[in-house]
Design a protein around this motif. Structure first.
Motif, PDB file in Angstrom:
ATOM      1  N   ARG A 182     -12.372 -18.353 -10.289  1.00 52.23           N
ATOM      2  CA  ARG A 182     -13.485 -17.742  -9.577  1.00 52.23           C
ATOM      3  C   ARG A 182     -14.783 -17.869 -10.374  1.00 52.23           C
ATOM      4  O   ARG A 182     -15.843 -18.168  -9.815  1.00 52.23           O
ATOM      5  N   ALA A 183     -14.714 -17.615 -11.687  1.00 51.18           N
ATOM      6  CA  ALA A 183     -15.911 -17.704 -12.532  1.00 51.18           C
ATOM      7  C   ALA A 183     -16.470 -19.130 -12.543  1.00 51.18           C
ATOM      8  O   ALA A 183     -17.687 -19.335 -12.418  1.00 51.18           O
ATOM      9  N   LYS A 184     -15.576 -20.107 -12.676  1.00 51.69           N
ATOM     10  CA  LYS A 184     -16.018 -21.503 -12.690  1.00 51.69           C
ATOM     11  C   LYS A 184     -16.624 -21.889 -11.339  1.00 51.69           C
ATOM     12  O   LYS A 184     -17.583 -22.666 -11.280  1.00 51.69           O
ATOM     13  N   THR A 230     -23.628 -22.547  -7.873  1.00 53.92           N
ATOM     14  CA  THR A 230     -25.033 -22.264  -8.206  1.00 53.92           C
ATOM     15  C   THR A 230     -25.613 -23.336  -9.131  1.00 53.92           C
ATOM     16  O   THR A 230     -26.568 -23.085  -9.861  1.00 53.92           O
ATOM     17  N   VAL A 231     -25.031 -24.529  -9.089  1.00 47.42           N
ATOM     18  CA  VAL A 231     -25.466 -25.606  -9.979  1.00 47.42           C
ATOM     19  C   VAL A 231     -26.929 -25.993  -9.728  1.00 47.42           C
ATOM     20  O   VAL A 231     -27.626 -26.498 -10.623  1.00 47.42           O
ATOM     21  N   SER A 232     -27.416 -25.734  -8.510  1.00 47.96           N
ATOM     22  CA  SER A 232     -28.813 -26.080  -8.192  1.00 47.96           C
ATOM     23  C   SER A 232     -29.804 -25.058  -8.756  1.00 47.96           C
ATOM     24  O   SER A 232     -31.016 -25.264  -8.690  1.00 47.96           O
ATOM     25  N   VAL A 233     -29.290 -23.974  -9.297  1.00 55.26           N
ATOM     26  CA  VAL A 233     -30.145 -22.895  -9.798  1.00 55.26           C
ATOM     27  C   VAL A 233     -30.459 -23.126 -11.267  1.00 55.26           C
ATOM     28  O   VAL A 233     -29.559 -23.323 -12.097  1.00 55.26           O
ATOM     29  N   ARG A 234     -31.724 -23.075 -11.580  1.00 51.45           N
ATOM     30  CA  ARG A 234     -32.187 -23.243 -12.970  1.00 51.45           C
ATOM     31  C   ARG A 234     -32.611 -21.891 -13.534  1.00 51.45           C
ATOM     32  O   ARG A 234     -33.323 -21.142 -12.891  1.00 51.45           O
ATOM     33  N   GLU A 235     -32.152 -21.595 -14.737  1.00 53.20           N
ATOM     34  CA  GLU A 235     -32.526 -20.333 -15.379  1.00 53.20           C
ATOM     35  C   GLU A 235     -33.545 -20.590 -16.483  1.00 53.20           C
ATOM     36  O   GLU A 235     -33.564 -21.650 -17.109  1.00 53.20           O
ATOM     37  N   GLN A 236     -34.409 -19.599 -16.701  1.00 50.97           N
ATOM     38  CA  GLN A 236     -35.464 -19.745 -17.712  1.00 50.97           C
ATOM     39  C   GLN A 236     -35.830 -18.379 -18.275  1.00 50.97           C
ATOM     40  O   GLN A 236     -36.067 -17.427 -17.536  1.00 50.97           O
ATOM     41  N   LEU A 237     -35.868 -18.286 -19.599  1.00 55.18           N
ATOM     42  CA  LEU A 237     -36.331 -17.065 -20.249  1.00 55.18           C
ATOM     43  C   LEU A 237     -37.851 -17.057 -20.224  1.00 55.18           C
ATOM     44  O   LEU A 237     -38.495 -18.043 -20.618  1.00 55.18           O
ATOM     45  N   ARG A 284     -23.526 -14.905 -10.424  1.00 56.49           N
ATOM     46  CA  ARG A 284     -24.021 -15.792 -11.503  1.00 56.49           C
ATOM     47  C   ARG A 284     -24.775 -14.965 -12.542  1.00 56.49           C
ATOM     48  O   ARG A 284     -24.607 -15.153 -13.756  1.00 56.49           O
ATOM     49  N   ILE A 285     -25.607 -14.045 -12.076  1.00 51.38           N
ATOM     50  CA  ILE A 285     -26.361 -13.185 -13.001  1.00 51.38           C
ATOM     51  C   ILE A 285     -25.410 -12.372 -13.870  1.00 51.38           C
ATOM     52  O   ILE A 285     -25.614 -12.244 -15.084  1.00 51.38           O
ATOM     53  N   LEU A 286     -24.356 -11.830 -13.268  1.00 44.30           N
ATOM     54  CA  LEU A 286     -23.402 -11.017 -14.022  1.00 44.30           C
ATOM     55  C   LEU A 286     -22.690 -11.847 -15.093  1.00 44.30           C
ATOM     56  O   LEU A 286     -22.550 -11.402 -16.246  1.00 44.30           O
ATOM     57  N   TYR A 287     -22.235 -13.038 -14.730  1.00 40.98           N
ATOM     58  CA  TYR A 287     -21.579 -13.896 -15.726  1.00 40.98           C
ATOM     59  C   TYR A 287     -22.545 -14.319 -16.829  1.00 40.98           C
ATOM     60  O   TYR A 287     -22.163 -14.454 -17.999  1.00 40.98           O
ATOM     61  N   ASN A 297     -26.898 -14.799   0.190  1.00 45.74           N
ATOM     62  CA  ASN A 297     -25.908 -14.882   1.270  1.00 45.74           C
ATOM     63  C   ASN A 297     -25.301 -16.280   1.403  1.00 45.74           C
ATOM     64  O   ASN A 297     -24.265 -16.448   2.063  1.00 45.74           O
ATOM     65  N   THR A 298     -25.934 -17.260   0.758  1.00 44.22           N
ATOM     66  CA  THR A 298     -25.433 -18.640   0.858  1.00 44.22           C
ATOM     67  C   THR A 298     -24.761 -19.107  -0.427  1.00 44.22           C
ATOM     68  O   THR A 298     -23.894 -19.976  -0.390  1.00 44.22           O
ATOM     69  N   ILE A 299     -25.183 -18.558  -1.560  1.00 44.24           N
ATOM     70  CA  ILE A 299     -24.556 -18.883  -2.846  1.00 44.24           C
ATOM     71  C   ILE A 299     -24.362 -17.595  -3.642  1.00 44.24           C
ATOM     72  O   ILE A 299     -25.093 -16.628  -3.443  1.00 44.24           O
ATOM     73  N   PRO A 300     -23.364 -17.547  -4.556  1.00 46.43           N
ATOM     74  CA  PRO A 300     -23.068 -16.316  -5.306  1.00 46.43           C
ATOM     75  C   PRO A 300     -24.072 -16.067  -6.440  1.00 46.43           C
ATOM     76  O   PRO A 300     -23.731 -16.097  -7.633  1.00 46.43           O
ATOM     77  N   LEU A 301     -25.302 -15.786  -6.062  1.00 42.47           N
ATOM     78  CA  LEU A 301     -26.385 -15.649  -7.031  1.00 42.47           C
ATOM     79  C   LEU A 301     -26.195 -14.417  -7.922  1.00 42.47           C
ATOM     80  O   LEU A 301     -26.361 -14.490  -9.140  1.00 42.47           O
ATOM     81  N   TYR A 302     -25.871 -13.282  -7.316  1.00 45.08           N
ATOM     82  CA  TYR A 302     -25.688 -12.060  -8.100  1.00 45.08           C
ATOM     83  C   TYR A 302     -24.519 -12.191  -9.066  1.00 45.08           C
ATOM     84  O   TYR A 302     -24.603 -11.758 -10.231  1.00 45.08           O
TER      85      TYR A 302
END
Length: 393
Positions: A211-213, A219-226, A317-320, A310-315
């Motif tokens: 599930r984690a993977k 969410t591979v299309s999502v880019r994170e940035q500090l 992803r934030i938790l992981y 609602n379309t991708i598991p964004l929340y």
């Protein structure tokens, strides 16, 4: 400005101020590891200019040497406070018109509306916890007679972990403050041998590891940035929109947090405050914040575009990502806060109960509201255990 000392007994006295700058030197002389009682954090909150919120800073002295600090946030309670859509209905439906008039006034809280845990005081070992209530008793009289009078009707202590067996809690209850249990805080206790996120995942059952993977794959299309303080300020409009989208779905909050605080936190706290933004292409679709305090990572606020969630598991992803951050910095605990208990338990987090204490300074009113307070119960929840049977949690 020279502050007036107020005597408590032959050994102890205190001084108070409405701004951290006036007590800064003595405040900073008290050694502790609580970020939420650091001068930098308190200055950031103060500079955020949150509507209807004021502050009282107290330094306790033993023969003119600082031996303790206390922090209060003060809020004016009006009629409208009890009729917010998210206000607990257990209380709302039992408030009569006659009682409503008596339930308005100033609330003075020892602690912090915006952070969980015991964030209202630090005392040196030589100071007995009973001195806290002695300060409050004297402070009520002093504030009422001050040039800028502040007479409080409600006194609150926020908030103690349920498992804490400390003398102060017993003393607080002996002063007719009513304890009530609030929603649990979900806490992941990190194992010393989790040096990488992969090692953490390896201790999960196949179901939860898969599930984690999957969350990261989807969410591979999502880019994170500090973000830096300047970047937070640059994106403040979308940050506010994302934050408010979450607030609309949340349970009751006594005070509305100011998104301007994010900029102030990053400016004052530097690396101890983490603001992570999530982008799809060039559009910010979510953010998360966290603070490092007392050897723990404290997850604070999130903002989410729910249409995309609602379309991708964004929340999820934030938790992981919170877990990854906690492991990277080798903290002992990841405090994930309230709500979404089942989802957070699927990461391995455990529920920890928390108590608030509340009192009305009018004895009659305090007696009347006691059953109202006790009618508030923590939300029910379901839990999951993602780890293999051999893994101790």
């Amino acid at each position: 400005m020279k502050l007036t000392p107020y005597s408590l007994d032959n050994h102890f006295s205190y001084k108070f101020s409405f701004t951290i700058d006036e007590v800064l030197q003595d405040w900073s002389n008290i050694q502790h590891t609580n970020l939420y009682l650091s001068a930098s954090y308190l200055k950031a909150i103060e500079q955020s200019k949150i509507p209807y919120l004021s502050f009282v800073y107290v330094v306790i002295y033993k023969k003119e040497i600082p031996v303790g600090i206390m922090y209060f946030q003060c809020l004016e309670i009006t009629n409208g406070f009890y009729f917010q859509d998210t206000f607990p209905q257990e209380i709302n439906k039992r408030i009569t018109t006659k009682l409503l008039k008596k339930l308005c006034g100033n609330l003075m809280m020892c602690g912090n509306f915006f952070a969980t845990g015991v964030n209202g005081y630090v005392l040196n070992k030589e100071v007995s916890p009973h001195l806290i209530y002695d300060v409050i008793k004297s402070l009520k009289i002093t504030l009422k007679n001050d040039k800028t009078p502040l007479d409080f009707s409600f006194l609150m202590f926020k908030e103690f972990w349920k498992h804490q067996e400390i003398d102060l809690q017993k003393r607080i209850q002996s002063k007719k403050l009513t304890a009530f249990e609030i929603d649990v805080n979900m806490v992941l206790y990190l194992k010393p041998h989790w040096n990488t996120f992969k090692e953490y995942l390896e201790e999960m059952t196949t179901k939860y590891r898969t599930r984690a993977k999957s969350v990261y794959k989807k969410t591979v299309s999502v880019r994170e940035q500090l973000l830096t303080a300047e970047e937070i300020n640059k994106h403040k409009s979308i940050i506010r929109d994302l934050y408010l989208s979450v607030v609309k779905t949340a349970s009751f909050n006594m005070v509305e947090f100011s998104t301007d605080s994010f900029y102030q936190f990053k400016k004052e706290l530097k690396e101890d405050f983490v603001f992570k933004a999530y982008f799809q292409e060039d559009k910010m679709i979510a953010f998360s914040t966290a603070c490092f305090t007392d050897g723990c990572l404290d997850a604070n606020y999130v903002g989410i575009n729910y249409d995309i969630n609602n379309t991708i598991p964004l929340y999820q992803r934030i938790l992981y990502d919170y877990v990854q951050l906690a492991i990277h910095h080798q903290v002992k605990e990841l405090r994930l806060g309230r709500t979404a208990e089942m989802m957070k338990s699927s990461l391995g987090a455990k529920p920890v109960g928390m108590y608030l204490y509340l009192k009305h300074t009018n004895k009659v009113v305090n007696t009347i509201i006691k059953p109202l307070i006790k009618s508030v119960k923590p939300s029910e929840y379901e839990l999951r255990n993602p780890f293999k049977d051999k893994v101790k949690t």
